[in-house]
Scaffold this motif. Structure first.
Motif, PDB file in Angstrom:
ATOM      1  N   LEU A 167     -18.531  -4.868  -5.624  1.00 54.15           N
ATOM      2  CA  LEU A 167     -17.279  -4.701  -5.006  1.00 54.15           C
ATOM      3  C   LEU A 167     -17.004  -3.594  -3.517  1.00 54.15           C
ATOM      4  O   LEU A 167     -17.176  -3.342  -2.568  1.00 54.15           O
ATOM      5  CB  LEU A 167     -15.985  -4.492  -5.651  1.00 54.15           C
ATOM      6  CG  LEU A 167     -15.889  -5.382  -6.273  1.00 54.15           C
ATOM      7  CD1 LEU A 167     -14.843  -5.148  -7.355  1.00 54.15           C
ATOM      8  CD2 LEU A 167     -15.046  -6.994  -5.783  1.00 54.15           C
ATOM      9  N   ILE A 168     -18.153  -2.226  -4.096  1.00 53.37           N
ATOM     10  CA  ILE A 168     -18.324  -1.475  -3.172  1.00 53.37           C
ATOM     11  C   ILE A 168     -19.789  -2.204  -2.302  1.00 53.37           C
ATOM     12  O   ILE A 168     -19.536  -2.064  -0.677  1.00 53.37           O
ATOM     13  CB  ILE A 168     -18.657   0.103  -3.967  1.00 53.37           C
ATOM     14  CG1 ILE A 168     -17.300   0.687  -4.761  1.00 53.37           C
ATOM     15  CG2 ILE A 168     -19.294   0.787  -2.811  1.00 53.37           C
ATOM     16  CD1 ILE A 168     -16.885   1.045  -3.540  1.00 53.37           C
ATOM     17  N   ASP A 169     -21.032  -2.247  -2.950  1.00 51.50           N
ATOM     18  CA  ASP A 169     -21.421  -2.959  -0.933  1.00 51.50           C
ATOM     19  C   ASP A 169     -21.133  -4.031  -0.644  1.00 51.50           C
ATOM     20  O   ASP A 169     -21.474  -3.646   0.388  1.00 51.50           O
ATOM     21  CB  ASP A 169     -22.502  -3.274  -2.587  1.00 51.50           C
ATOM     22  CG  ASP A 169     -23.645  -3.583  -1.905  1.00 51.50           C
ATOM     23  OD1 ASP A 169     -24.703  -3.175  -1.267  1.00 51.50           O
ATOM     24  OD2 ASP A 169     -24.036  -4.991  -1.584  1.00 51.50           O
ATOM     25  N   SER A 170     -20.354  -4.895  -1.451  1.00 49.86           N
ATOM     26  CA  SER A 170     -19.877  -5.736  -0.528  1.00 49.86           C
ATOM     27  C   SER A 170     -18.779  -5.007   0.514  1.00 49.86           C
ATOM     28  O   SER A 170     -18.104  -5.525   1.713  1.00 49.86           O
ATOM     29  CB  SER A 170     -19.047  -6.337  -1.272  1.00 49.86           C
ATOM     30  OG  SER A 170     -18.084  -7.654   0.007  1.00 49.86           O
ATOM     31  N   LEU A 171     -17.630  -4.230   0.142  1.00 48.97           N
ATOM     32  CA  LEU A 171     -16.446  -3.547   1.122  1.00 48.97           C
ATOM     33  C   LEU A 171     -17.709  -2.871   2.589  1.00 48.97           C
ATOM     34  O   LEU A 171     -17.349  -2.404   3.128  1.00 48.97           O
ATOM     35  CB  LEU A 171     -15.695  -2.595   0.391  1.00 48.97           C
ATOM     36  CG  LEU A 171     -14.736  -3.470  -0.399  1.00 48.97           C
ATOM     37  CD1 LEU A 171     -14.072  -2.584  -1.866  1.00 48.97           C
ATOM     38  CD2 LEU A 171     -13.288  -4.176   0.011  1.00 48.97           C
ATOM     39  N   HIS A 172     -18.537  -2.000   2.189  1.00 50.83           N
ATOM     40  CA  HIS A 172     -19.249  -1.253   2.947  1.00 50.83           C
ATOM     41  C   HIS A 172     -19.120  -2.218   3.725  1.00 50.83           C
ATOM     42  O   HIS A 172     -18.949  -1.785   5.074  1.00 50.83           O
ATOM     43  CB  HIS A 172     -20.638  -0.561   2.535  1.00 50.83           C
ATOM     44  CG  HIS A 172     -21.897   0.044   2.868  1.00 50.83           C
ATOM     45  ND1 HIS A 172     -22.514  -1.101   3.976  1.00 50.83           N
ATOM     46  CD2 HIS A 172     -21.739   0.816   4.174  1.00 50.83           C
ATOM     47  CE1 HIS A 172     -23.270  -1.008   4.630  1.00 50.83           C
ATOM     48  NE2 HIS A 172     -22.438   1.152   4.987  1.00 50.83           N
TER      49      HIS A 172
ATOM     50  N   GLU B   6      -8.532  -9.843   2.166  1.00 52.05           N
ATOM     51  CA  GLU B   6      -9.402  -9.709   0.962  1.00 52.05           C
ATOM     52  C   GLU B   6      -9.909  -8.616   0.927  1.00 52.05           C
ATOM     53  O   GLU B   6      -9.923  -7.649  -0.509  1.00 52.05           O
ATOM     54  CB  GLU B   6     -10.920 -10.044   1.736  1.00 52.05           C
ATOM     55  CG  GLU B   6     -10.315 -12.143   1.076  1.00 52.05           C
ATOM     56  CD  GLU B   6     -10.136 -12.890   0.335  1.00 52.05           C
ATOM     57  OE1 GLU B   6     -10.800 -12.356  -0.416  1.00 52.05           O
ATOM     58  OE2 GLU B   6      -9.411 -13.427  -0.098  1.00 52.05           O
ATOM     59  N   ILE B   7     -10.439  -7.744   1.188  1.00 48.49           N
ATOM     60  CA  ILE B   7     -10.735  -6.562   1.920  1.00 48.49           C
ATOM     61  C   ILE B   7      -9.616  -5.503   1.103  1.00 48.49           C
ATOM     62  O   ILE B   7      -9.908  -4.495   0.059  1.00 48.49           O
ATOM     63  CB  ILE B   7     -10.958  -6.034   3.002  1.00 48.49           C
ATOM     64  CG1 ILE B   7     -12.122  -6.012   3.639  1.00 48.49           C
ATOM     65  CG2 ILE B   7     -11.030  -3.996   2.804  1.00 48.49           C
ATOM     66  CD1 ILE B   7     -12.470  -5.996   5.097  1.00 48.49           C
ATOM     67  N   LEU B   8      -8.408  -5.602   0.929  1.00 44.35           N
ATOM     68  CA  LEU B   8      -7.352  -4.412   0.278  1.00 44.35           C
ATOM     69  C   LEU B   8      -6.989  -4.973  -1.228  1.00 44.35           C
ATOM     70  O   LEU B   8      -7.337  -4.307  -1.946  1.00 44.35           O
ATOM     71  CB  LEU B   8      -5.804  -4.942   1.067  1.00 44.35           C
ATOM     72  CG  LEU B   8      -5.467  -4.518   1.626  1.00 44.35           C
ATOM     73  CD1 LEU B   8      -4.232  -5.034   2.688  1.00 44.35           C
ATOM     74  CD2 LEU B   8      -5.036  -3.114   1.727  1.00 44.35           C
ATOM     75  N   ALA B   9      -7.515  -6.669  -1.125  1.00 43.99           N
ATOM     76  CA  ALA B   9      -7.640  -7.318  -2.865  1.00 43.99           C
ATOM     77  C   ALA B   9      -8.777  -6.773  -3.397  1.00 43.99           C
ATOM     78  O   ALA B   9      -8.740  -5.969  -4.488  1.00 43.99           O
ATOM     79  CB  ALA B   9      -7.878  -8.508  -2.473  1.00 43.99           C
ATOM     80  N   ASP B  10     -10.076  -6.479  -3.190  1.00 49.17           N
ATOM     81  CA  ASP B  10     -11.262  -5.944  -3.571  1.00 49.17           C
ATOM     82  C   ASP B  10     -10.746  -4.055  -3.706  1.00 49.17           C
ATOM     83  O   ASP B  10     -11.091  -3.739  -5.101  1.00 49.17           O
ATOM     84  CB  ASP B  10     -12.540  -6.165  -2.642  1.00 49.17           C
ATOM     85  CG  ASP B  10     -12.928  -7.641  -2.421  1.00 49.17           C
ATOM     86  OD1 ASP B  10     -12.798  -8.080  -3.467  1.00 49.17           O
ATOM     87  OD2 ASP B  10     -13.744  -8.224  -2.313  1.00 49.17           O
ATOM     88  N   ILE B  11     -10.218  -3.740  -2.481  1.00 46.59           N
ATOM     89  CA  ILE B  11      -9.930  -2.113  -2.882  1.00 46.59           C
ATOM     90  C   ILE B  11      -8.767  -2.134  -4.254  1.00 46.59           C
ATOM     91  O   ILE B  11      -9.309  -1.439  -4.858  1.00 46.59           O
ATOM     92  CB  ILE B  11      -9.930  -1.685  -1.999  1.00 46.59           C
ATOM     93  CG1 ILE B  11     -10.394  -1.811  -0.716  1.00 46.59           C
ATOM     94  CG2 ILE B  11      -9.101   0.474  -2.454  1.00 46.59           C
ATOM     95  CD1 ILE B  11     -10.091  -0.973   0.740  1.00 46.59           C
ATOM     96  N   ARG B  12      -8.190  -2.668  -4.533  1.00 48.66           N
ATOM     97  CA  ARG B  12      -7.261  -2.978  -5.455  1.00 48.66           C
ATOM     98  C   ARG B  12      -7.762  -3.319  -6.537  1.00 48.66           C
ATOM     99  O   ARG B  12      -7.912  -2.666  -7.837  1.00 48.66           O
ATOM    100  CB  ARG B  12      -6.239  -3.873  -5.283  1.00 48.66           C
ATOM    101  CG  ARG B  12      -4.556  -4.098  -6.255  1.00 48.66           C
ATOM    102  CD  ARG B  12      -4.075  -5.062  -5.924  1.00 48.66           C
ATOM    103  NE  ARG B  12      -2.672  -5.222  -6.571  1.00 48.66           N
ATOM    104  CZ  ARG B  12      -1.800  -4.281  -7.232  1.00 48.66           C
ATOM    105  NH1 ARG B  12      -1.631  -3.139  -6.036  1.00 48.66           N
ATOM    106  NH2 ARG B  12      -0.950  -4.280  -7.856  1.00 48.66           N
ATOM    107  N   GLU B  13      -9.129  -3.717  -6.547  1.00 50.41           N
ATOM    108  CA  GLU B  13      -9.240  -4.126  -7.567  1.00 50.41           C
ATOM    109  C   GLU B  13      -9.733  -2.728  -8.599  1.00 50.41           C
ATOM    110  O   GLU B  13     -10.562  -2.874 -10.046  1.00 50.41           O
ATOM    111  CB  GLU B  13     -10.469  -5.318  -7.295  1.00 50.41           C
ATOM    112  CG  GLU B  13     -10.323  -6.334  -7.449  1.00 50.41           C
ATOM    113  CD  GLU B  13     -10.489  -7.712  -9.014  1.00 50.41           C
ATOM    114  OE1 GLU B  13     -11.385  -7.561  -9.318  1.00 50.41           O
ATOM    115  OE2 GLU B  13      -8.975  -7.989  -9.299  1.00 50.41           O
TER     116      GLU B  13
END
Length: 319
Positions: A75-80, A44-51
């Motif tokens: 996305l950045i806030d969640s990924l952090h 899921e993290i990979l999918a968000d970074i691709r977004e």
């Protein structure tokens, strides 16, 4: 069909036998320890970074310059937070000095910030990769087709993300990322490999790129290519030395055609060289060299030839 109660009564005993193997066969279970990184969460993290890397090509459509900032910000806030949690788990599991007081979460947060900070540079690098794919394949009609349909671009995208984490010293997670890409594309790139700009894998299935491979800029690789180890150096006790260069170096502007195999840490393919299909190379090649196997001899039998004898019409066919 009715359940046979007598058969079901055997399940507790079966469960006990299975659990017994958890002590007998150690090393393939992870019990009584801190949690490992979640494979599902890493995907899921990979999918968000691709977004973020390719906005508008993923789950969220109708993005424009007026609203993309809000989308990326979320996305950045969640990924952090999610990266921090997963990296913390990986660091804690990998720590050898378990008696020391280490603030794994603080270290993981710093790594997460550094990865997110690398995204602008990653976008520039991947833009070069995408354009190299478009320029290197006359079948491509536009960049949209490259981003939607080309497995080589997908695999290289995941590799470049994983490589950033690898450089930051994150254990386990970079391999989880590239093995996910491997399962989806058939392209196996170790996150420790070093790959320059404008890298294009055409078709891609079966490509293998080892951990200590160095690839220059403007390199093009076709399906089935292996950049592997010739042998594994060992210490005086016979244990594999894992930090030695085992895989080849490919210099700038090299083309490697389908099913070629290039092996060995001392093997260097000089810049602007071409390696032909199915070549097997274990020694260095000078720049501007073309390496091909000897032209095969094809044999043809026409419909008028006698199928009951061994006569064939033969000719050399240049390929």
């Amino acid at each position: 069909m009715a359940t046979d109660i007598r058969l079901k009564e055997s399940l507790p005993a079966l469960t006990e036998r299975i659990v017994d193997t958890y002590e007998e066969c150690g090393g393939i279970n992870h019990l009584g320890h801190s949690p490992l990184p979640s494979y599902r969460e890493i995907v899921e993290i990979l999918a968000d970074i691709r977004e973020i890397l390719y906005p508008g090509y993923g789950r969220r459509q109708n993005l424009h310059l007026g609203n993309v900032g809000y989308h990326v910000g979320d996305l950045i806030d969640s990924l952090h937070d999610r990266l921090t949690q997963q990296i913390t788990r990986a660091l804690r599991h990998d720590c050898k000095a378990r008696d020391l007081e280490v603030d794994f979460e603080a270290e993981a947060q710093a790594i997460a910030i550094r990865l997110l900070d690398a995204i602008p540079g990653l976008r520039k690098m991947l833009a070069d990769d995408v354009h190299a794919a478009f320029e290197g394949d006359p079948a491509a009609k536009n960049l949209d087709e490259i981003l939607f349909c080309y497995p080589g671009v997908s695999a290289v995208t995941v590799f470049r993300i994983a490589h950033e984490l690898f450089k930051l010293g994150v254990p386990l997670i970079p391999r989880m990322m590239t093995e996910y890409a491997h399962s989806k594309t058939g392209i196996d790139i170790h996150p420790g490999a070093t790959i320059g700009a404008r890298f294009f894998i055409d078709h891609g299935t079966g490509v293998v790129i080892g951990e200590t491979t160095n690839i220059g800029e403007g390199v093009k690789v076709y399906q089935g290519v292996t950049l592997g180890a010739l042998s594994f150096p060992r210490d005086e006790n016979g244990n594999i030395l894992r930090d030695h260069k085992r895989h080849p170096t490919i210099e700038d502007e090299v083309v490697i055609y389908a099913n070629a195999t290039i092996l060995g840490g001392k093997t260097v393919i000089g810049h602007h060289s071409v390696v032909g299909s199915s070549a097997w190379i274990t020694r260095s090649v000078a720049p501007y060299t073309t390496v091909t196997i000897e032209n095969p001899r094809l044999r043809y039998r026409g419909a008028s030839d006698d199928a009951n004898n061994d006569h064939f019409t033969a000719l050399d066919y240049q390929i």
